[in-house]
Design a protein around this motif. Structure first.
Motif, mmCIF file in Angstrom:
data_model
loop_
_atom_site.group_PDB
_atom_site.id
_atom_site.type_symbol
_atom_site.label_atom_id
_atom_site.label_comp_id
_atom_site.label_asym_id
_atom_site.label_seq_id
_atom_site.Cartn_x
_atom_site.Cartn_y
_atom_site.Cartn_z
ATOM 1 N N GLY B 45 0.818 -1.207 0.000
ATOM 2 C CA GLY B 45 0.000 0.000 0.000
ATOM 3 C C GLY B 45 0.847 1.251 0.000
ATOM 4 N N LEU B 46 0.190 2.360 0.302
ATOM 5 C CA LEU B 46 0.873 3.651 0.404
ATOM 6 C C LEU B 46 0.716 4.157 1.835
ATOM 7 N N LEU B 47 1.691 4.940 2.282
ATOM 8 C CA LEU B 47 1.501 5.664 3.536
ATOM 9 C C LEU B 47 1.679 7.135 3.221
ATOM 10 N N ALA B 62 3.137 12.973 -11.609
ATOM 11 C CA ALA B 62 3.842 11.709 -11.840
ATOM 12 C C ALA B 62 2.847 10.588 -12.091
ATOM 13 N N CYS B 63 1.762 10.599 -11.349
ATOM 14 C CA CYS B 63 0.741 9.563 -11.516
ATOM 15 C C CYS B 63 0.145 9.621 -12.915
ATOM 16 N N GLN B 64 -0.163 10.841 -13.361
ATOM 17 C CA GLN B 64 -0.767 10.976 -14.680
ATOM 18 C C GLN B 64 0.204 10.553 -15.773
ATOM 19 N N ALA B 66 2.869 8.434 -15.427
ATOM 20 C CA ALA B 66 3.176 7.004 -15.349
ATOM 21 C C ALA B 66 2.041 6.168 -15.937
ATOM 22 N N ASN B 67 0.828 6.640 -15.786
ATOM 23 C CA ASN B 67 -0.312 5.862 -16.262
ATOM 24 C C ASN B 67 -0.903 6.422 -17.547
ATOM 25 N N ARG B 68 -0.109 7.319 -18.184
ATOM 26 C CA ARG B 68 -0.482 7.881 -19.483
ATOM 27 C C ARG B 68 -1.907 8.434 -19.487
ATOM 28 N N CYS B 93 -7.577 11.344 -13.444
ATOM 29 C CA CYS B 93 -6.670 11.703 -12.359
ATOM 30 C C CYS B 93 -6.925 10.795 -11.165
ATOM 31 N N ARG B 94 -5.935 9.945 -10.838
ATOM 32 C CA ARG B 94 -6.174 8.961 -9.790
ATOM 33 C C ARG B 94 -5.790 9.448 -8.406
ATOM 34 N N THR B 95 -5.012 10.539 -8.355
ATOM 35 C CA THR B 95 -4.644 11.045 -7.036
ATOM 36 C C THR B 95 -4.520 12.546 -7.096
ATOM 37 N N VAL B 96 -4.820 13.195 -5.989
ATOM 38 C CA VAL B 96 -4.729 14.639 -5.944
ATOM 39 C C VAL B 96 -4.475 15.043 -4.498
ATOM 40 N N MET B 109 -4.083 16.718 2.244
ATOM 41 C CA MET B 109 -4.659 15.369 2.258
ATOM 42 C C MET B 109 -4.484 14.780 0.865
ATOM 43 N N LYS B 110 -3.933 13.575 0.792
ATOM 44 C CA LYS B 110 -3.766 12.927 -0.520
ATOM 45 C C LYS B 110 -4.891 11.929 -0.726
ATOM 46 N N MET B 111 -5.608 12.136 -1.804
ATOM 47 C CA MET B 111 -6.752 11.277 -2.087
ATOM 48 C C MET B 111 -6.358 10.251 -3.144
ATOM 49 N N LYS B 173 -9.162 4.117 -11.287
ATOM 50 C CA LYS B 173 -8.778 4.310 -9.891
ATOM 51 C C LYS B 173 -7.331 3.895 -9.697
ATOM 52 N N CYS B 174 -6.756 4.286 -8.591
ATOM 53 C CA CYS B 174 -5.379 3.912 -8.265
ATOM 54 C C CYS B 174 -5.256 2.395 -8.173
ATOM 55 N N ASP B 175 -4.289 1.837 -8.892
ATOM 56 C CA ASP B 175 -4.018 0.409 -8.777
ATOM 57 C C ASP B 175 -2.601 0.204 -8.240
ATOM 58 N N LEU B 176 -2.137 1.200 -7.489
ATOM 59 C CA LEU B 176 -0.775 1.181 -6.954
ATOM 60 C C LEU B 176 0.254 1.031 -8.068
ATOM 61 N N CYS B 177 -0.103 1.537 -9.252
ATOM 62 C CA CYS B 177 0.803 1.482 -10.398
ATOM 63 C C CYS B 177 1.149 0.053 -10.781
ATOM 64 N N LEU B 178 0.226 -0.865 -10.555
ATOM 65 C CA LEU B 178 0.464 -2.267 -10.895
ATOM 66 C C LEU B 178 0.647 -2.426 -12.399
ATOM 67 N N GLY B 186 6.494 -0.056 -9.465
ATOM 68 C CA GLY B 186 6.390 0.673 -8.201
ATOM 69 C C GLY B 186 5.511 1.895 -8.358
ATOM 70 N N SER B 187 5.159 2.475 -7.228
ATOM 71 C CA SER B 187 4.229 3.600 -7.241
ATOM 72 C C SER B 187 4.924 4.885 -7.653
ATOM 73 N N ALA B 188 4.446 5.483 -8.729
ATOM 74 C CA ALA B 188 5.081 6.695 -9.251
ATOM 75 C C ALA B 188 4.999 7.847 -8.259
ATOM 76 N N CYS B 189 3.859 7.943 -7.564
ATOM 77 C CA CYS B 189 3.689 9.075 -6.647
ATOM 78 C C CYS B 189 4.735 9.028 -5.537
ATOM 79 N N ALA B 190 4.977 7.817 -5.006
ATOM 80 C CA ALA B 190 5.957 7.675 -3.933
ATOM 81 C C ALA B 190 7.372 7.910 -4.465
#
Ligand code: SF4
Ligand code: SF4
Ligand code: SF4
Lengths: 392, 310
Positions: B45-47, B62-64, B66-68, B93-96, B109-111, B173-178, B186-190
């Motif tokens: 997961g993410l923390l 980065a999320c956008q 990495a996931n094009r 947009c999977r995270t903001v 807050m990261k959603m 939705k976020c799939d943890l960059c699977l 790995g997760s682009a955001c992290a």
């Protein structure tokens, strides 16, 4: 049993019928457009309100109206009150049409409708999904209802079909007769399951439902209110039939009076149960808060109470107009309870708002019109109503 | 209609049995089993640590990438200043990062998807499109999805987003960059966060890190790790600054029981082993059969069904 049912006959293409078709065609065009542009193009739906009026009205209310077949079926076949038989065929037809429209609405609403073919592929079934149970039950029940309509078709064929059709009907009729108890039992079981589960769907969103509507008894309340809706629709149809075919069809006030008594008590029971549940679970205070949901709650209670009292009033058993009012109020009561649970009580998050778009309303109206048109066409051609011989 | 007393009694008994089966099934379901859901052995997961976040939105970009996904094109005006980022997660947009203010307190807050241990979305999904798959990550399978959007209704965090303007819509939705599309894992955001405000890893490690940070400066933190137990527990978790409640960050108050439990208990009790429906069916069939036969006999006895004539 329905030996006296006859096709109503008469002209099919009337101005009214054409208006209905025009409305249905408008809906058809919109649906065609949606196929190429996505669900968002004709709806006001958002990620926060991802289910709009198509769910509580097209699916849940249309099938609620169609639940007359269930309600009268229960009285006739399970409680063994055979006198209600003459009401069964019209009720089953309304049910078959209402449920078919409900199913069609789901398909229009599904973003990836082609994916629903896998509803025929059990290995993928997710048995935790309440929606899956609803989908499978409703699909099967649509089939069951049309099977229940077939005796009318066979009657027609054996009465004035070609000799081939006559023979075919004669061969099929006894088999259908033998199978009927099992079909009817299914027709009693399936609505019990899916009408209640249509309420259970919102048990999944405990944090989003306004407490006045969120209760573990949602399935029970949906089941109860589908009965009042069903009785309402059966009564309304029978009264309407009597008024548009004066001299040929006599609204059977004695039968409807019996139904009205049941419907009245069920409506009042619903109200009592609703308040008892709110009181016992300590949520009754919400009914007196200032919030835009609260008037909807009281409207719901008022409709159930007035329709219940009207149904039970002595005059309703002799006065067609009064009974008709009661029946329509019962339909409205059930409809508003469904819209409340699905939309009014649903909180899509801060700032989220939903009001149906013109497109959504036109599709709903168009499907309703299609249903009425189909009903008119079928009762004119098939022996559904026990009408007299004399042609006007 | 003539009906022997015996048949009538039997009919009532049959109907009663069916009714009783349904009646017992319902209230029993209201008793909820509170056992916490199991944690997948490989759960990742993410923390997100709100106290470290500076709100730079590098993770969003980065999320956008990495996931094009297309980046936001509309410039909004917020508090009088132009703003280029999306204000909430959406189908592009999977995270903001959101800023929450309450009185003189504020926090970022990261959603994104919480990767619940017992997700409502997977329980809702008819054909198992949404499922916990590798690493316990909740992923979406296009083949099994009907686009019903019940996952949106069910998810308490409003995470799954739907492509409203597509004839072939997807759930995003976020799939943890699977399934990252830029060749990396790995997760682009992290990966891009300059402050380690968002880190990715196995759930156990994330919990250990969270506890370590909180132990090092206990006055800085809200003592609760959101997602350790909330809603039965999540794989992606959050830390908030001291004095800021998680509900102030727009998160629902779920308690420790998965939010789908009530529904599941009622549903599973009612339909346990399909016994109640089967009993109901048999009872109904028996009743119908008897009643129809009785009626036919009555009709025959009267030489027709005079009584049925309306
Ligand atoms: S946060 Fe929502 S979408 Fe993500 S796993 Fe949980 S229920 Fe599913
Ligand atoms: S929209 Fe797709 S993923 Fe979501 S619940 Fe429906 S079928 Fe499952
Ligand atoms: S893990 Fe990947 S998909 Fe999820 S929010 Fe981070 S970058 Fe986006």
């Amino acid at each position: 049993m329905n030996a006296h049912a006859r096709p109503v006959g008469g002209k099919i293409v009337t101005p009214f019928f054409l208006v209905l078709l025009a409305l249905a065609a408008t809906a058809g065009v919109l649906v065609g457009y949606r196929l190429f542009t996505g669900v968002g193009s004709i709806t006001a739906l958002t990620d926060q309100y991802s289910w709009g009026i198509w769910k509580p009205i097209n699916v849940v209310t249309f099938t609620g109206i169609g639940a007359g077949a269930y309600g009268v079926g229960l009285l006739t076949y399970i409680l063994n009150n055979g006198k209600y038989h003459p009401l069964i065929r019209p009720a089953v037809l309304v049910g078959a049409i209402g449920y078919s429209l409900g199913g069609a609405s789901v398909m229009i609403d599904l973003g990836r409708w082609w994916g629903s073919v896998f509803l025929l592929y059990p290995p993928w079934y997710n048995f935790s999904s309440i929606l899956l149970e609803v989908a499978l039950c409703v699909l099967t029940y649509v089939g069951v209802l049309w099977v229940e309509v077939t005796p009318a078709i066979l009657d027609r064929w054996s009465a004035d079909g070609s000799s081939r059709l006559k023979r075919f009907a004669a061969r099929l009729q006894p088999r259908l007769q033998a199978a009927l108890p099992f079909v009817i039992a299914l027709a009693m079981l399936l609505p019990t399951m899916h009408q209640s589960s249509l309420g259970s769907l919102y048990l999944m969103a405990p944090t989003k439902e306004y407490p006045l509507w969120f209760t573990g008894w949602l399935p029970f309340l949906f089941l109860t209110s589908c009965l009042t809706m069903g009785f309402g629709s059966v009564s309304a149809v029978d009264i309407l039939a009597g008024s548009v075919m004066p001299g040929r069809y006599r609204t059977n006030m004695a039968l409807l009076g019996g139904i009205a008594r049941v419907a009245g008590w069920v409506s009042l029971f619903y109200v009592a149960f609703r308040f008892a549940d709110l009181a016992i679970s300590g949520r009754i205070g919400y009914a007196f808060q200032r919030s835009y949901q609260v008037p909807f709650f009281w409207a719901e209670i008022a409709l159930f109470t007035t329709s219940g009292l009207l149904f039970l009033s002595r005059r309703a058993r002799t006065d067609r107009g009064r009974l008709f009012t009661a029946a329509i109020l019962a339909l409205l009561a059930g409809a508003i309870y469904r819209v409340d649970t699905y939309l009014v009580a649903f909180d899509g998050g801060p700032g989220a708002r939903y009001f149906p778009s013109v497109g959504e309303i036109l599709v709903t109206v168009g499907l309703g019109a299609l249903g009425v048109a189909a009903f008119l066409l079928i009762v004119k051609k098939l022996p559904i109503f026990a009408v007299g011989e004399t042609r006007p | 209609m003539t009906l022997s007393r015996r048949t009538l009694l039997k009919t009532i008994a049959a109907g009663g049995a069916a009714g009783a089966a349904a009646a017992i099934a319902l209230p029993a379901g209201a008793v909820s089993a509170e056992a916490p859901p199991p944690v997948p052995p490989d759960a990742r997961g993410l923390l997100y640590d709100s106290t470290l976040c500076i709100g730079c939105q590098t993770c969003t970009v980065a999320c956008q990438r990495a996931n094009r996904m297309p980046s936001e094109k509309s410039v909004k005006v917020i508090n009088g200043a132009p703003y280029l980022f999306p204000t909430d997660i959406n189908a592009d947009c999977r995270t903001v990062i959101k800023l929450y203010e309450k009185g003189d307190r504020w926090a970022f807050m990261k959603m994104q998807c919480m990767q619940c241990l017992e997700p409502s979305c997977t329980k809702a999904c008819m054909l198992g499109s949404m499922q916990k798959r590798q690493y316990g990550i909740v992923t979406w399978d296009p083949v099994r999805c009907t686009g019903c959007r019940y996952c949106q209704i069910a998810c308490p965090y409003e995470v799954p987003k739907f492509q409203w303007d597509s004839p072939v819509p997807m759930i995003v939705k976020c799939d943890l960059c699977l399934a990252r599309k830029d060749g990396k894992t790995g997760s682009a955001c992290a990966e891009v966060c300059p402050r380690e405000a968002v880190i990715a890893g196995p759930r156990e490690e994330l919990l250990a890190t969270a506890r370590r940070r909180m132990a090092a400066s206990p006055r800085k933190y809200n003592p609760k790790i959101f997602g350790e137990h909330d809603g039965g527990g999540n794989q992606s978790m959050l830390l908030a600054p001291a004095g800021v409640e998680f509900t102030d960050l727009g998160l629902p108050a779920l308690g420790d029981v998965p939010p789908s439990r009530l529904a599941m208990n009622i549903q599973h009790t009612t339909y346990k082993g399909f016994i109640a429906p089967a009993v109901l069916y048999v009872a109904a069939a028996v009743a119908v059969f008897r009643n129809m036969r009785a009626e036919r006999k009555a009709d025959a006895a009267q030489g027709g069904n005079e009584e049925d004539r309306p």
